[in-house]
Motif scaffolding. Structure first.
Motif, PDB file in Angstrom:
ATOM      1  N   ASN A 217     -27.174   3.550 -13.068  1.00 25.89           N
ATOM      2  CA  ASN A 217     -28.274   4.111 -12.293  1.00 25.89           C
ATOM      3  C   ASN A 217     -28.278   3.575 -10.862  1.00 25.89           C
ATOM      4  O   ASN A 217     -27.353   2.871 -10.438  1.00 25.89           O
ATOM      5  N   ASP A 218     -29.341   3.892 -10.116  1.00 24.92           N
ATOM      6  CA  ASP A 218     -29.422   3.485  -8.705  1.00 24.92           C
ATOM      7  C   ASP A 218     -29.430   1.968  -8.555  1.00 24.92           C
ATOM      8  O   ASP A 218     -28.830   1.423  -7.623  1.00 24.92           O
ATOM      9  N   LYS A 219     -30.112   1.277  -9.479  1.00 28.62           N
ATOM     10  CA  LYS A 219     -30.137  -0.187  -9.424  1.00 28.62           C
ATOM     11  C   LYS A 219     -28.732  -0.747  -9.610  1.00 28.62           C
ATOM     12  O   LYS A 219     -28.290  -1.640  -8.871  1.00 28.62           O
ATOM     13  N   THR A 220     -28.017  -0.190 -10.598  1.00 20.99           N
ATOM     14  CA  THR A 220     -26.643  -0.644 -10.872  1.00 20.99           C
ATOM     15  C   THR A 220     -25.746  -0.382  -9.673  1.00 20.99           C
ATOM     16  O   THR A 220     -24.915  -1.221  -9.310  1.00 20.99           O
ATOM     17  N   LEU A 221     -25.913   0.777  -9.052  1.00 20.26           N
ATOM     18  CA  LEU A 221     -25.105   1.115  -7.875  1.00 20.26           C
ATOM     19  C   LEU A 221     -25.349   0.113  -6.749  1.00 20.26           C
ATOM     20  O   LEU A 221     -24.399  -0.339  -6.092  1.00 20.26           O
ATOM     21  N   GLY A 222     -26.606  -0.252  -6.540  1.00 22.84           N
ATOM     22  CA  GLY A 222     -26.939  -1.213  -5.498  1.00 22.84           C
ATOM     23  C   GLY A 222     -26.313  -2.572  -5.742  1.00 22.84           C
ATOM     24  O   GLY A 222     -25.846  -3.235  -4.804  1.00 22.84           O
ATOM     25  N   ILE A 223     -26.272  -2.995  -6.997  1.00 16.36           N
ATOM     26  CA  ILE A 223     -25.664  -4.290  -7.337  1.00 16.36           C
ATOM     27  C   ILE A 223     -24.141  -4.194  -7.254  1.00 16.36           C
ATOM     28  O   ILE A 223     -23.472  -5.123  -6.786  1.00 16.36           O
ATOM     29  N   PHE A 224     -23.600  -3.052  -7.703  1.00 22.32           N
ATOM     30  CA  PHE A 224     -22.155  -2.837  -7.604  1.00 22.32           C
ATOM     31  C   PHE A 224     -21.702  -2.919  -6.146  1.00 22.32           C
ATOM     32  O   PHE A 224     -20.611  -3.423  -5.846  1.00 22.32           O
ATOM     33  N   ALA A 225     -22.541  -2.440  -5.223  1.00 22.77           N
ATOM     34  CA  ALA A 225     -22.218  -2.454  -3.800  1.00 22.77           C
ATOM     35  C   ALA A 225     -22.137  -3.873  -3.239  1.00 22.77           C
ATOM     36  O   ALA A 225     -21.589  -4.084  -2.151  1.00 22.77           O
ATOM     37  N   GLN A 226     -22.679  -4.842  -3.966  1.00 29.93           N
ATOM     38  CA  GLN A 226     -22.625  -6.244  -3.534  1.00 29.93           C
ATOM     39  C   GLN A 226     -21.400  -6.973  -4.102  1.00 29.93           C
ATOM     40  O   GLN A 226     -21.163  -8.139  -3.783  1.00 29.93           O
ATOM     41  N   LEU A 227     -20.650  -6.288  -4.939  1.00 31.11           N
ATOM     42  CA  LEU A 227     -19.538  -6.913  -5.652  1.00 31.11           C
ATOM     43  C   LEU A 227     -18.216  -6.630  -4.945  1.00 31.11           C
ATOM     44  O   LEU A 227     -17.923  -5.486  -4.592  1.00 31.11           O
ATOM     45  N   ASP A 228     -17.416  -7.660  -4.720  1.00 29.94           N
ATOM     46  CA  ASP A 228     -16.112  -7.470  -4.089  1.00 29.94           C
ATOM     47  C   ASP A 228     -15.125  -8.538  -4.563  1.00 29.94           C
ATOM     48  O   ASP A 228     -15.441  -9.336  -5.452  1.00 29.94           O
ATOM     49  N   ASP A 229     -13.951  -8.557  -3.968  1.00 33.94           N
ATOM     50  CA  ASP A 229     -12.897  -9.488  -4.385  1.00 33.94           C
ATOM     51  C   ASP A 229     -13.355 -10.948  -4.325  1.00 33.94           C
ATOM     52  O   ASP A 229     -12.956 -11.772  -5.147  1.00 33.94           O
ATOM     53  N   TYR A 230     -14.188 -11.256  -3.322  1.00 38.83           N
ATOM     54  CA  TYR A 230     -14.588 -12.649  -3.120  1.00 38.83           C
ATOM     55  C   TYR A 230     -15.391 -13.189  -4.312  1.00 38.83           C
ATOM     56  O   TYR A 230     -15.280 -14.367  -4.656  1.00 38.83           O
ATOM     57  N   ASP A 231     -16.207 -12.320  -4.917  1.00 35.41           N
ATOM     58  CA  ASP A 231     -16.965 -12.741  -6.107  1.00 35.41           C
ATOM     59  C   ASP A 231     -16.014 -13.191  -7.211  1.00 35.41           C
ATOM     60  O   ASP A 231     -16.248 -14.195  -7.884  1.00 35.41           O
ATOM     61  N   ILE A 232     -14.950 -12.415  -7.411  1.00 31.38           N
ATOM     62  CA  ILE A 232     -14.015 -12.692  -8.507  1.00 31.38           C
ATOM     63  C   ILE A 232     -13.192 -13.941  -8.223  1.00 31.38           C
ATOM     64  O   ILE A 232     -13.014 -14.796  -9.096  1.00 31.38           O
ATOM     65  N   VAL A 233     -12.691 -14.066  -6.993  1.00 35.80           N
ATOM     66  CA  VAL A 233     -11.875 -15.230  -6.637  1.00 35.80           C
ATOM     67  C   VAL A 233     -12.701 -16.503  -6.747  1.00 35.80           C
ATOM     68  O   VAL A 233     -12.258 -17.520  -7.305  1.00 35.80           O
ATOM     69  N   SER A 234     -13.921 -16.457  -6.219  1.00 40.80           N
ATOM     70  CA  SER A 234     -14.799 -17.627  -6.286  1.00 40.80           C
ATOM     71  C   SER A 234     -15.074 -18.023  -7.732  1.00 40.80           C
ATOM     72  O   SER A 234     -15.047 -19.208  -8.088  1.00 40.80           O
ATOM     73  N   ALA A 235     -15.322 -17.018  -8.584  1.00 41.57           N
ATOM     74  CA  ALA A 235     -15.583 -17.291  -9.993  1.00 41.57           C
ATOM     75  C   ALA A 235     -14.363 -17.913 -10.669  1.00 41.57           C
ATOM     76  O   ALA A 235     -14.489 -18.893 -11.420  1.00 41.57           O
ATOM     77  N   MET A 236     -13.188 -17.355 -10.417  1.00 41.13           N
ATOM     78  CA  MET A 236     -11.969 -17.881 -11.048  1.00 41.13           C
ATOM     79  C   MET A 236     -11.709 -19.329 -10.635  1.00 41.13           C
ATOM     80  O   MET A 236     -11.280 -20.150 -11.457  1.00 41.13           O
ATOM     81  N   LYS A 237     -11.953 -19.652  -9.361  1.00 42.26           N
ATOM     82  CA  LYS A 237     -11.750 -21.024  -8.900  1.00 42.26           C
ATOM     83  C   LYS A 237     -12.677 -21.988  -9.643  1.00 42.26           C
ATOM     84  O   LYS A 237     -12.292 -23.115  -9.951  1.00 42.26           O
ATOM     85  N   ASP A 238     -13.896 -21.534  -9.937  1.00 41.45           N
ATOM     86  CA  ASP A 238     -14.845 -22.371 -10.668  1.00 41.45           C
ATOM     87  C   ASP A 238     -14.514 -22.412 -12.158  1.00 41.45           C
ATOM     88  O   ASP A 238     -14.519 -23.477 -12.786  1.00 41.45           O
ATOM     89  N   TRP A 239     -14.197 -21.263 -12.717  1.00 42.70           N
ATOM     90  CA  TRP A 239     -13.976 -21.157 -14.165  1.00 42.70           C
ATOM     91  C   TRP A 239     -12.697 -21.851 -14.631  1.00 42.70           C
ATOM     92  O   TRP A 239     -12.568 -22.160 -15.818  1.00 42.70           O
ATOM     93  N   GLN A 240     -11.767 -22.129 -13.730  1.00 42.91           N
ATOM     94  CA  GLN A 240     -10.540 -22.803 -14.175  1.00 42.91           C
ATOM     95  C   GLN A 240     -10.827 -24.226 -14.662  1.00 42.91           C
ATOM     96  O   GLN A 240      -9.997 -24.844 -15.329  1.00 42.91           O
ATOM     97  N   ASN A 241     -12.031 -24.717 -14.353  1.00 45.72           N
ATOM     98  CA  ASN A 241     -12.439 -26.055 -14.823  1.00 45.72           C
ATOM     99  C   ASN A 241     -13.429 -25.974 -15.982  1.00 45.72           C
ATOM    100  O   ASN A 241     -13.995 -26.989 -16.385  1.00 45.72           O
ATOM    101  N   HIS A 242     -13.642 -24.779 -16.511  1.00 43.28           N
ATOM    102  CA  HIS A 242     -14.582 -24.605 -17.625  1.00 43.28           C
ATOM    103  C   HIS A 242     -13.993 -25.191 -18.909  1.00 43.28           C
ATOM    104  O   HIS A 242     -12.774 -25.287 -19.059  1.00 43.28           O
ATOM    105  N   ASN A 243     -14.878 -25.579 -19.830  1.00 45.36           N
ATOM    106  CA  ASN A 243     -14.369 -26.194 -21.068  1.00 45.36           C
ATOM    107  C   ASN A 243     -13.896 -25.176 -22.103  1.00 45.36           C
ATOM    108  O   ASN A 243     -13.383 -25.558 -23.157  1.00 45.36           O
TER     109      ASN A 243
END
Length: 414
Positions: A278-304
Motif C-alpha cells: 500500500n501507500d505506507k509500504t511504498l513510502g518506506i520502500f522509498a527509504q530503502l537502498d543499498d546503504y541499508d543492506i551494506v550497513s546491516a551486513m557489516k553489523d550482522w557479521q558479528n551476530h551470534n
C-alpha cells in the motif's frame, strides 16, 4: 538556524555523462521529477547489484542508467520525426518520463529484494506504483507516460520504445555496463541502431541497412549475459545476499533482535506482497537502498547466529562460496555429501546447512523470437522477421534458451 533556499528558474540543466557526453533535461517537469526524492534514491541503487565483486569498475547506479535511457529516447524521437512519424509534444513528454522512471521500482542491489523480503511483486509493478504516486503529486502530468509504460497506449511503437527486444532500456544498459565493467565485447553502437529505427503499420522496425548492427547487438547481449550478468561469482554473491535477507527475516519473526535501519526492519517484520503493497509500504520502500543492506551486513557479521554472521562475512570480505556450473542437472547425492560435511563440522542442522549448500539453474536467450520479433524493413517495402533475412548469424542458436545448472557449497577453510 534555518537556511533559506533561493528560488531558481534555471531548470534546463545538463549532465556530463561518460558514455554520451552532455545529456540535457528537456523541460521543467522532467527537471522536477529528477529532483524528486523518489528519483534521487536511484543514486543509491547499484545498476549491476554485486557485480562489482567481479568487475571493480561496476559501481554505476540506476540513476546513471535512467538518464542515459532518456537521452537515447530523445534521439529516437528526433530520428522518427525526421522520417515523418508524427509525435506530439505530449507524446514526447510521455515517452521521456516513461523511460526515465522505468526502473524506479528497483530495490537494493536491484534484484535481490524481489526474491527475499518482498514476495510476488516485481520491480516493474513497484515502478508503476511510484509513477501513480508521482502522477497524483504532479497533477496528472504523468497520465500519458503511465499509459505508455503499461503498454496500453494505442500507438504501439511507443510502448515498444519502452519495452521490447530493441528498447531504449537495453540500448543503454548494454553499452553502459560494457563501459563500466571494461568488457569491450558488449559495446554496442546505440546511436547507429537508433538511426535505423522507423515505424510501419504502427510498429517499430529496423531498416534493412541496420541488419549488421542488429547482429552485433544480439551477439553482444548474449555475451554480456554469460560473461557479466550471469557470471558465476556474481551469481553466488546474489544468492548469498538473498539468503542473508531470508535468514534475517526468519530470525526477526522468531523474536531475535537485529540492528538495522527502520526501513529494512519494517520489511523484515512484515509479509509484503502485491496485495499488501500500500501507500505506507511504498513510502518506506522509498527509504530503502543499498546503504541499508551494506550497513546491516557489516553489523550482522558479528551476530551470534552462525548462519547470518557467516553469510554476511562472506560478502563483506568477498570470501564467497565455491560454485560449479554444469550442463546437466545437479544430482541430489552431490549436495548431500557437502551438506553432511558442514553439518558434522559445525554441528548445525540440515535447515542451517541448506543456507550454504544449494543448487539452481540459469538460462540465457539472446533473441526471444516467440515473444516478440525484431522486424526488418526491406528496401522493397516488405516487413520480415530478422530470422528470415539475416545471413551471418545462427539466429536459431541465439533464439534457443541455453540452461546451465549450478551448485554452491563452502570452501574447505570456512
Amino acid at each position: 538556524m534555518n537556511l533559506k533556499v533561493l528560488p531558481t528558474n534555471n531548470k534546463l540543466k545538463i549532465f556530463n555523462d561518460p558514455i554520451y557526453g552532455f545529456i540535457t533535461i528537456p523541460n521543467s517537469l522532467i527537471f522536477d521529477i529528477i529532483e524528486h526524492k523518489y528519483f534521487q534514491r536511484l543514486r543509491r541503487i547499484s545498476q549491476m547489484g554485486l557485480s562489482y565483486l567481479v568487475y571493480p569498475g561496476a559501481h554505476h547506479t540506476r540513476f546513471h542508467h535512467a538518464l542515459g535511457s532518456m537521452h537515447l529516447m530523445q534521439k529516437a524521437i528526433n530520428v522518427l520525426r525526421f522520417k515523418g512519424v508524427a509525435i506530439s509534444n505530449d507524446e514526447e513528454n510521455g515517452l521521456l518520463i516513461a523511460i526515465l522512471l522505468h526502473d524506479i521500482g528497483h530495490g537494493p542491489f536491484s534484484h535481490a529484494m524481489e526474491h527475499s523480503i518482498v514476495n510476488d511483486i516485481s520491480h516493474e509493478e513497484i515502478s508503476l506504483r511510484f509513477m501513480e504516486e508521482l502522477n497524483a503529486e504532479f497533477n496528472g502530468s504523468l497520465t500519458l507516460a503511465i499509459s505508455i509504460f503499461k503498454g496500453v497506449y494505442p500507438r504501439k511503437f511507443m510502448c515498444e520504445l519502452i519495452s521490447s527486444q530493441l528498447d531504449m532500456d537495453r540500448a543503454d544498459y548494454l553499452k553502459r555496463d560494457s563501459f563500466y565493467t571494461g568488457v569491450a565485447e558488449g559495446n554496442i553502437n546505440s546511436e547507429r541502431l537508433i538511426t535505423m529505427l522507423n515505424v510501419v503499420n504502427g510498429h517499430l522496425v529496423i531498416e534493412e541497412k541496420g541488419i549488421y548492427s542488429i547482429e552485433k547487438f544480439l551477439v553482444a547481449r548474449r555475451f554480456m549475459y554469460w560473461q557479466v550478468y550471469l557470471h558465476k561469482t556474481g551469481l553466488v554473491a546474489e544468492q548469498l545476499l538473498t539468503r542473508i535477507l531470508k535468514r534475517a527475516k526468519e530470525l526477526v519473526s522468531s523474536g531475535v533482535e537485529l540492528n538495522c535501519s527502520k526501513a529494512l526492519l519494517y520489511f523484515l517484520n512484515s509479509e509484503i506482497n502485491g496485495d499488501h503493497f500500500n501507500d505506507k509500504t511504498l513510502g518506506i520502500f522509498a527509504q530503502l537502498d543499498d546503504y541499508d543492506i551494506v550497513s546491516a551486513m557489516k553489523d550482522w557479521q558479528n551476530h551470534n547466529d552462525f548462519v547470518l554472521s557467516n553469510l554476511c562475512e562472506m560478502i563483506v570480505n568477498r570470501d564467497l562460496l565455491k560454485i560449479k556450473l554444469k550442463k546437466k542437472p545437479i544430482l541430489s547425492s552431490e549436495l548431500i555429501a557437502h551438506s553432511n560435511l558442514i553439518m558434522d563440522k559445525y554441528k548445525i542442522s540440515k535447515t542451517e546447512a541448506d543456507y550454504f549448500v544449494f543448487k539452481g539453474k540459469i538460462s540465457n536467450q539472446a533473441y526471444e523470437n516467440k515473444k516478440q520479433q525484431i522486424s526488418i524493413l526491406l528496401k522493397s517495402g516488405k516487413i520480415k522477421d530478422i530470422a528470415k533475412v539475416i545471413d551471418q548469424l545462427d539466429l536459431k542458436g541465439l533464439s534457443k534458451p541455453v540452461t546451465k545448472y549450478y551448485m554452491c557449497y563452502p570452501k574447505n577453510k570456512m
